[in-house]
Motif scaffolding. Structure first.
Motif, PDB file in Angstrom:
ATOM      1  N   GLY A   1       0.798  -1.221   0.000  1.00 29.89           N
ATOM      2  CA  GLY A   1       0.000   0.000   0.000  1.00 29.89           C
ATOM      3  C   GLY A   1       0.832   1.274   0.000  1.00 29.89           C
ATOM      4  O   GLY A   1       0.295   2.376   0.061  1.00 29.89           O
ATOM      5  N   ALA A   2       2.148   1.139  -0.100  1.00 30.72           N
ATOM      6  CA  ALA A   2       3.022   2.316  -0.111  1.00 30.72           C
ATOM      7  C   ALA A   2       2.830   3.091  -1.410  1.00 30.72           C
ATOM      8  O   ALA A   2       2.654   2.505  -2.480  1.00 30.72           O
ATOM      9  CB  ALA A   2       4.482   1.892   0.038  1.00 30.72           C
ATOM     10  N   ASP A   3       2.872   4.398  -1.313  1.00 31.72           N
ATOM     11  CA  ASP A   3       2.766   5.270  -2.486  1.00 31.72           C
ATOM     12  C   ASP A   3       4.118   5.531  -3.132  1.00 31.72           C
ATOM     13  O   ASP A   3       4.182   6.027  -4.257  1.00 31.72           O
ATOM     14  CB  ASP A   3       2.135   6.607  -2.096  1.00 31.72           C
ATOM     15  CG  ASP A   3       0.674   6.453  -1.714  1.00 31.72           C
ATOM     16  OD1 ASP A   3      -0.042   5.690  -2.389  1.00 31.72           O
ATOM     17  OD2 ASP A   3       0.244   7.092  -0.737  1.00 31.72           O
ATOM     18  N   ALA A   4       5.184   5.218  -2.423  1.00 37.92           N
ATOM     19  CA  ALA A   4       6.537   5.431  -2.940  1.00 37.92           C
ATOM     20  C   ALA A   4       7.498   4.589  -2.108  1.00 37.92           C
ATOM     21  O   ALA A   4       7.157   4.105  -1.034  1.00 37.92           O
ATOM     22  CB  ALA A   4       6.927   6.908  -2.857  1.00 37.92           C
TER      23      ALA A   4
ATOM     24  N   TYR B   1       8.736  14.257  -2.125  1.00 40.72           N
ATOM     25  CA  TYR B   1       7.683  13.406  -2.696  1.00 40.72           C
ATOM     26  C   TYR B   1       6.528  14.277  -3.190  1.00 40.72           C
ATOM     27  O   TYR B   1       6.076  15.188  -2.509  1.00 40.72           O
ATOM     28  CB  TYR B   1       7.184  12.418  -1.637  1.00 40.72           C
ATOM     29  CG  TYR B   1       5.952  11.657  -2.047  1.00 40.72           C
ATOM     30  CD1 TYR B   1       6.047  10.609  -2.954  1.00 40.72           C
ATOM     31  CD2 TYR B   1       4.702  11.996  -1.549  1.00 40.72           C
ATOM     32  CE1 TYR B   1       4.919   9.906  -3.344  1.00 40.72           C
ATOM     33  CE2 TYR B   1       3.564  11.297  -1.934  1.00 40.72           C
ATOM     34  CZ  TYR B   1       3.688  10.260  -2.834  1.00 40.72           C
ATOM     35  OH  TYR B   1       2.570   9.574  -3.226  1.00 40.72           O
TER      36      TYR B   1
ATOM     37  N   GLY C   1       3.651  12.735  -5.179  1.00 36.83           N
ATOM     38  CA  GLY C   1       2.670  11.846  -5.782  1.00 36.83           C
ATOM     39  C   GLY C   1       3.280  10.549  -6.282  1.00 36.83           C
ATOM     40  O   GLY C   1       4.492  10.377  -6.318  1.00 36.83           O
ATOM     41  N   ARG C   2       2.414   9.634  -6.702  1.00 31.96           N
ATOM     42  CA  ARG C   2       2.822   8.274  -7.082  1.00 31.96           C
ATOM     43  C   ARG C   2       3.700   8.232  -8.327  1.00 31.96           C
ATOM     44  O   ARG C   2       4.301   7.209  -8.617  1.00 31.96           O
ATOM     45  CB  ARG C   2       1.591   7.394  -7.243  1.00 31.96           C
ATOM     46  CG  ARG C   2       0.869   7.157  -5.920  1.00 31.96           C
ATOM     47  CD  ARG C   2      -0.430   6.394  -6.112  1.00 31.96           C
ATOM     48  NE  ARG C   2      -0.239   5.095  -6.723  1.00 31.96           N
ATOM     49  CZ  ARG C   2      -0.068   3.951  -6.065  1.00 31.96           C
ATOM     50  NH1 ARG C   2      -0.034   3.956  -4.736  1.00 31.96           N
ATOM     51  NH2 ARG C   2       0.081   2.818  -6.707  1.00 31.96           N
TER      52      ARG C   2
ATOM     53  N   GLY D   1       8.116   6.812  -7.002  1.00 25.42           N
ATOM     54  CA  GLY D   1       6.687   6.717  -6.770  1.00 25.42           C
ATOM     55  C   GLY D   1       6.190   5.361  -7.248  1.00 25.42           C
ATOM     56  O   GLY D   1       6.752   4.766  -8.172  1.00 25.42           O
ATOM     57  N   ALA D   2       5.130   4.858  -6.622  1.00 18.22           N
ATOM     58  CA  ALA D   2       4.638   3.507  -6.908  1.00 18.22           C
ATOM     59  C   ALA D   2       4.269   3.303  -8.373  1.00 18.22           C
ATOM     60  O   ALA D   2       4.384   2.187  -8.891  1.00 18.22           O
ATOM     61  CB  ALA D   2       3.450   3.185  -6.000  1.00 18.22           C
ATOM     62  N   ASP D   3       3.839   4.356  -9.054  1.00 14.72           N
ATOM     63  CA  ASP D   3       3.486   4.213 -10.472  1.00 14.72           C
ATOM     64  C   ASP D   3       4.706   3.910 -11.341  1.00 14.72           C
ATOM     65  O   ASP D   3       4.552   3.501 -12.498  1.00 14.72           O
ATOM     66  CB  ASP D   3       2.807   5.489 -10.986  1.00 14.72           C
ATOM     67  CG  ASP D   3       1.420   5.685 -10.399  1.00 14.72           C
ATOM     68  OD1 ASP D   3       0.888   4.751  -9.746  1.00 14.72           O
ATOM     69  OD2 ASP D   3       0.856   6.789 -10.567  1.00 14.72           O
TER      70      ASP D   3
END
Length: 192
Positions: free
Chosen positions: A92-95, A118, A120-121, A140-142
């Motif tokens: 669930g981490a965004d980064a 940071y 955003g993803r 970022g997670a994206d």
């Protein structure tokens, strides 16, 4: 904000002494590096072990961290980066902030400064030292799938960062950290 510590190397240039087990201030280097991520604002912190993983688990106090073992650690840092990103995929981490075990001059202050950038993803952030990109690096997670796909050999995310230089935010950290590596016997004097 997850933290990912790459600590799988076998210390080939150190005569086969795994860097994670090098003594620093009376404890294994892996403990200091993991604590820097946690104290810099990362939770959870995940560690990728490889060479001498059983010895590292037996000697270091790592109960507060997630741990994965990279069976392909000898293929280089890229394989450890892939293992770590896969382990964090469901967190669930965004980064994630990625750090290396062999850089004891980089502490919590540099991690916190990178975390602070940071945005955003899709974030892509790296510490800089005199304007030169270094560690830690925030993805970022994206971006994780692209980073994992590009991670090869000892290059880790270097190619990915080069291809996405226009999106990379550099955060100067030379005033609060030193980016030296512990790679050879001549570097051991830097440990306390």
């Amino acid at each position: 904000m997850a933290g990912l510590l790459l600590a799988a190397g076998g210390g080939r240039r150190l005569g086969g002494r795994p860097k994670a087990l090098l003594d620093h201030r009376g404890r294994p280097l892996v403990e200091h590096a993991a604590r820097a991520l946690r104290d810099g604002g990362c939770d959870p912190v995940h560690i990728v072990l490889g060479a001498a993983a059983t010895s590292v688990r037996g000697r270091a106090e790592l109960a507060a961290y997630g741990i994965s073992e990279n069976p392909d650690w000898a293929q280089g840092m890229g394989s450890s980066l892939r293992v770590g990103l896969a382990a964090l995929a469901g967190s669930g981490a965004d980064a994630v902030v990625v750090s290396l075990v062999d850089q004891p001059g980089i502490g919590a202050a540099a991690v916190a400064r990178v975390v602070g950038a940071y945005d955003g993803r899709g974030s892509l952030v790296a510490a800089a030292y005199g304007g030169r990109r270094g560690h830690p690096v925030l993805f970022g997670a994206d971006r994780w799938a692209g980073v994992a796909a590009a991670a090869e050999g000892d290059r880790g995310a270097r190619d990915y960062l080069r291809r996405h230089a226009d999106a990379l935010t550099l955060v100067e950290c030379a005033d609060i950290a030193e980016p030296y590596d512990i790679d050879t016997p001549e570097d051991l004097h830097r440990l306390e």
